[in-house]
Scaffold this active site. Structure first.
Site, mmCIF file in Angstrom:
data_model
loop_
_atom_site.group_PDB
_atom_site.id
_atom_site.type_symbol
_atom_site.label_atom_id
_atom_site.label_comp_id
_atom_site.label_asym_id
_atom_site.label_seq_id
_atom_site.Cartn_x
_atom_site.Cartn_y
_atom_site.Cartn_z
ATOM 1 C CB CYS A 140 -3.276 2.275 0.792
ATOM 2 S SG CYS A 140 -3.073 3.937 1.474
ATOM 3 N NE ARG A 145 0.381 7.390 -0.526
ATOM 4 C CZ ARG A 145 -0.652 6.577 -0.347
ATOM 5 N NH1 ARG A 145 -0.458 5.364 0.152
ATOM 6 N NH2 ARG A 145 -1.871 6.947 -0.669
#
Length: 220
Positions: A56, A133
């Site tokens: 991330c 995501r």
């Protein structure tokens, strides 16, 4: 009640391409934000699983790297995870300290999972709690134009996401499709003929690059 019935009751109707983007009012690292604030602009709404995680972190930096070019395309960025505002602030400060990259776009603190649920960002078979995501491309009329999902383990290709926005805006502005692997400067596709007569006339048109009556390209 059977397992199938239980799953049917708990299923969430996911937004689809062409739908109005679900409205929201949220707290972010830059204060309160609502979807309506972005009307008149394109928006990339993306979710990440968790703050202070390695994949991330690379993605937040990657989105920041393309952000100046997106802004030139009248496109804003808005991140999201279920972490708190305080966690988001600590994380972006840490990113700037360790990498020298300042995250300039806001990140939603969706601790109630309201936006994540509206947009179908939590996929229970992968994680019951973390957002995956997801990327939603929302146009200046607040219509969903594209949706991409990546699993928790795989970082996104930011060049492709930028290319996608450019292709969608070209389609909107020029009313033409774009072929596989299209990038700015490449030829675009000429919409196929709708009648036999148009198909026959197409084959005589020297102003376009014709492979066959149904497959033709042109320069913008």
């Amino acid at each position: 009640m059977s397992q199938v019935d239980t799953q049917a009751q708990t299923a969430v109707s996911l937004p689809r391409i062409g739908d109005d983007a679900p409205q929201f009012e949220v707290n972010t690292t830059q204060g309160p934000v609502s979807l309506s604030d972005y009307k008149g602009k394109w928006l990339l709404l993306f979710s990440h699983p968790a703050d202070f995680t390695p994949v991330c972190t690379t993605e937040l930096i990657g989105f920041q790297n393309i952000y100046p070019r997106l802004k030139e395309k009248n496109t804003e960025l808005l991140g999201l995870s279920v972490d708190s505002v305080q966690s988001h602030i600590a994380w972006v400060r840490n990113i700037e300290e360790k990498s020298g990259v300042r995250i300039e776009y806001p990140i939603i603190a969706d601790s109630s999972r309201q936006v994540a649920t509206q947009y179908g960002m939590i996929h229970p078979n992968e994680s019951q709690t973390e957002t995956n995501r997801a990327v939603f491309v929302i146009d200046d009329q607040q219509k969903i134009r594209a949706i991409i999902y990546y699993p928790l383990t795989t970082g996104r290709n930011l060049d492709e996401i930028e290319r996608l926005v450019t292709a969608l805006q070209t389609t909107t502005n020029e009313q033409v499709p774009t072929p596989a692997d299209w990038t700015p400067g490449d030829q675009v596709v000429v919409p196929p003929p709708k009648t036999q007569q148009e198909a026959e006339e197409r084959l005589k048109d020297e102003s376009i690059d014709i492979t066959d009556w149904y497959l033709s390209k042109k320069n913008l």
